[in-house]
Design a protein around this motif. Structure first.
Motif, PDB file in Angstrom:
ATOM      1  N   GLY A 140     -80.112  65.142 113.913  1.00 40.30           N
ATOM      2  CA  GLY A 140     -80.042  65.028 115.362  1.00 40.30           C
ATOM      3  C   GLY A 140     -79.482  63.686 115.803  1.00 40.30           C
ATOM      4  N   LEU A 141     -79.193  63.567 117.104  1.00 40.30           N
ATOM      5  CA  LEU A 141     -78.679  62.329 117.677  1.00 40.30           C
ATOM      6  C   LEU A 141     -79.783  61.635 118.467  1.00 40.30           C
ATOM      7  N   THR A 142     -79.804  60.311 118.403  1.00 39.33           N
ATOM      8  CA  THR A 142     -80.795  59.503 119.106  1.00 39.33           C
ATOM      9  C   THR A 142     -80.124  58.774 120.260  1.00 39.33           C
ATOM     10  N   PHE A 143     -80.744  58.835 121.457  1.00 38.97           N
ATOM     11  CA  PHE A 143     -80.184  58.155 122.623  1.00 38.97           C
ATOM     12  C   PHE A 143     -80.263  56.639 122.473  1.00 38.97           C
ATOM     13  N   THR A 144     -79.238  55.941 122.973  1.00 42.28           N
ATOM     14  CA  THR A 144     -79.268  54.478 123.008  1.00 42.28           C
ATOM     15  C   THR A 144     -80.000  54.042 124.283  1.00 42.28           C
ATOM     16  N   PRO A 145     -80.742  52.938 124.240  1.00 41.52           N
ATOM     17  CA  PRO A 145     -81.555  52.544 125.391  1.00 41.52           C
ATOM     18  C   PRO A 145     -80.808  51.778 126.472  1.00 41.52           C
ATOM     19  N   ASN A 146     -79.601  51.284 126.180  1.00 42.18           N
ATOM     20  CA  ASN A 146     -78.966  50.348 127.108  1.00 42.18           C
ATOM     21  C   ASN A 146     -77.668  50.847 127.724  1.00 42.18           C
ATOM     22  N   THR A 147     -77.339  52.127 127.537  1.00 45.71           N
ATOM     23  CA  THR A 147     -76.099  52.650 128.121  1.00 45.71           C
ATOM     24  C   THR A 147     -76.302  53.005 129.593  1.00 45.71           C
ATOM     25  N   CYS A 148     -77.346  53.779 129.861  1.00 46.95           N
ATOM     26  CA  CYS A 148     -77.669  54.184 131.224  1.00 46.95           C
ATOM     27  C   CYS A 148     -79.094  54.740 131.238  1.00 46.95           C
ATOM     28  N   PHE A 149     -79.643  54.920 132.431  1.00 49.29           N
ATOM     29  CA  PHE A 149     -80.956  55.545 132.563  1.00 49.29           C
ATOM     30  C   PHE A 149     -80.759  57.058 132.545  1.00 49.29           C
ATOM     31  N   ILE A 150     -81.541  57.761 131.730  1.00 46.82           N
ATOM     32  CA  ILE A 150     -81.303  59.185 131.512  1.00 46.82           C
ATOM     33  C   ILE A 150     -82.492  60.017 131.973  1.00 46.82           C
ATOM     34  N   GLU A 151     -82.183  61.083 132.702  1.00 50.58           N
ATOM     35  CA  GLU A 151     -83.164  62.109 133.063  1.00 50.58           C
ATOM     36  C   GLU A 151     -82.663  63.453 132.533  1.00 50.58           C
ATOM     37  N   PHE A 152     -83.538  64.442 132.551  1.00 47.68           N
ATOM     38  CA  PHE A 152     -83.194  65.749 131.999  1.00 47.68           C
ATOM     39  C   PHE A 152     -83.655  66.859 132.940  1.00 47.68           C
ATOM     40  N   THR A 153     -82.745  67.771 133.238  1.00 48.50           N
ATOM     41  CA  THR A 153     -83.081  68.941 134.051  1.00 48.50           C
ATOM     42  C   THR A 153     -83.409  70.101 133.123  1.00 48.50           C
ATOM     43  N   PRO A 154     -84.665  70.606 133.099  1.00 48.19           N
ATOM     44  CA  PRO A 154     -85.011  71.727 132.221  1.00 48.19           C
ATOM     45  C   PRO A 154     -84.179  72.968 132.529  1.00 48.19           C
ATOM     46  N   GLU A 155     -84.015  73.811 131.545  1.00 45.54           N
ATOM     47  CA  GLU A 155     -83.198  75.021 131.708  1.00 45.54           C
ATOM     48  C   GLU A 155     -83.699  75.888 132.856  1.00 45.54           C
ATOM     49  N   SER A 156     -85.028  75.973 133.027  1.00 46.89           N
ATOM     50  CA  SER A 156     -85.579  76.803 134.107  1.00 46.89           C
ATOM     51  C   SER A 156     -85.130  76.287 135.474  1.00 46.89           C
ATOM     52  N   GLU A 157     -85.097  74.946 135.637  1.00 45.42           N
ATOM     53  CA  GLU A 157     -84.649  74.365 136.901  1.00 45.42           C
ATOM     54  C   GLU A 157     -83.146  74.539 137.081  1.00 45.42           C
ATOM     55  N   TRP A 158     -82.421  74.359 135.989  1.00 46.06           N
ATOM     56  CA  TRP A 158     -80.968  74.540 136.036  1.00 46.06           C
ATOM     57  C   TRP A 158     -80.612  75.971 136.407  1.00 46.06           C
ATOM     58  N   SER A 159     -81.367  76.949 135.887  1.00 51.80           N
ATOM     59  CA  SER A 159     -81.113  78.362 136.193  1.00 51.80           C
ATOM     60  C   SER A 159     -81.355  78.655 137.665  1.00 51.80           C
ATOM     61  N   LYS A 160     -82.388  78.037 138.250  1.00 54.21           N
ATOM     62  CA  LYS A 160     -82.653  78.222 139.690  1.00 54.21           C
ATOM     63  C   LYS A 160     -81.477  77.709 140.507  1.00 54.21           C
ATOM     64  N   TRP A 161     -80.922  76.569 140.078  1.00 49.59           N
ATOM     65  CA  TRP A 161     -79.787  76.013 140.800  1.00 49.59           C
ATOM     66  C   TRP A 161     -78.560  76.925 140.688  1.00 49.59           C
TER      67      TRP A 161
END
Length: 359
Positions: A140-161
């Motif tokens: 797997g890939l590991t996020f870097t801490p200093n590129t940007c602030f990251i949030e995640f939209t769950p698939e269930s929320e994305w499907s509603k959109w």
């Protein structure tokens, strides 16, 4: 962070893509190569062209340079010992190969065959830069801490959109991720720029909450596809680029290129595959082979047939050279490198017209 010599030199950056690849090979023959970095599909195509080129190779004055001829002779002997054609790995013994793209896992064995190394992957995008990397175990890939602030939209929320574009999807933080779940990534820049809190439009999968082997106690992710590259059939299955690519690759039917989109036959949605085979083959043969591989790849797709009696794949065979003519037309029109080929998933009607009308 470290000194490096780029091949071909940056002064050659304005060359045509194919000219740059050819120039790179010529320069590299007289130099030591430690690292190759490229899109995985380009690594495979370049390897294929290298093999075709060495079959017709003749001694030229440029080969008589002090480093070139011994390198070619050593490569030829290495290939001869294994009773095969010469490959790039015979000429350069690299320390690493770095690649990116949805098809990296699918092309991993081919890259190893041509270039001699299992490729490292990273995740990057124009808006966020280099955002996640593989560690030494290449899982797997590991996020870097200093590129940007990251949030995640769950698939269930994305499907509603997707159902209601006025809906404001909710996000979760990295410590709220769940294993084996899909998320759309949302970035907030640390450094200003035009885009602050922004939906990149990429779907990622969290494959685990940590990597036991390397001791990394952060979520591990893989890139799945662009969020708009999903083909939904009957609300039953979602086909993404990686899944489609794997199914086509598993058929073992060699092809120049392909693109696939959602179309309708009356009220019924179908998956239309525009396919340019390397050799003569019927649309029915390709259709059956891809359908069977998708059933093996995806349980939900398999259930379309077993539970609903639906076989959604349709195939249109494109004649030899269709994608090359598309490439040439786009290049002539001044398109950048990223848009010289149609997207693999959900091409526009204009893309389809160009592919089918330049016959």
């Amino acid at each position: 962070r470290f000194s490096c010599s780029i091949i071909p030199p940056l002064v050659d950056a304005n060359m045509d893509f194919h000219e740059r690849i050819e120039r790179g090979f010529k320069v590299a023959l007289g130099n030591h190569v430690d690292l190759v970095t490229s899109m995985s599909s380009v690594l495979v195509k370049t390897g294929e062209r290298f093999v075709d080129g060495t079959k017709k190779m003749k001694v030229s004055p440029s080969m008589l340079k002090s480093r070139v001829l011994p390198r070619i002779m050593w490569g030829w002997l290495s290939a001869k010992r294994e009773n095969r054609h010469m490959l790039p790995k015979d000429l350069w013994h690299m320390k690493g190969v770095v690649s990116w793209g949805t098809d990296t896992d699918i092309n991993r064995e081919k890259i190893k065959e041509y270039w001699g190394k299992d490729p490292y992957q990273f995740y990057a995008c124009t808006e966020a830069g280099l955002t996640a990397f593989q560690s030494w175990n290449k899982k797997g890939l590991t996020f870097t801490p200093n590129t940007c602030f990251i949030e995640f939209t769950p698939e269930s929320e994305w499907s509603k959109w997707r159902e209601n574009k006025n809906y404001q999807p909710q996000t979760v933080m990295m410590n709220e991720l769940k294993a084996n779940a899909l998320y759309e990534i949302v970035i907030t820049s640390f450094y200003g720029m035009p885009l602050l809190r922004y939906r990149v439009g990429h779907l990622l999968k969290c494959i685990s909450l940590k990597d036991e082997e390397t001791g990394v106690n952060l979520p591990q992710m893989v890139f799945i596809s662009r969020a708009d590259d999903i083909i939904d059939i009957a609300g039953f299955t979602r086909i993404d680029e990686k899944m489609m690519w794997q199914a086509i690759e598993n058929t073992k039917i060699k092809n120049a290129n392909w693109t696939v989109g959602k179309e309708y036959e009356g009220d019924n949605a179908v998956i239309r595959l525009y396919f340019e085979p390397a050799k003569d083959i019927s649309a029915e043969q390709v259709q059956t082979a891809v359908h069977d591989q998708l059933k093996l790849t995806d349980g939900d797709y398999r259930n379309l047939e077993s539970m609903l009696g639906i076989k959604p794949i349709r195939v249109t065979i494109l004649p030899k050279g269709a994608f090359q003519r598309y490439f040439t037309a786009k290049k002539k029109a001044g398109a950048d490198l990223e848009h010289l080929n149609p997207p693999h998933m959900n091409p526009s009607p204009a893309d389809i017209r160009e592919l089918t009308q330049i016959l």
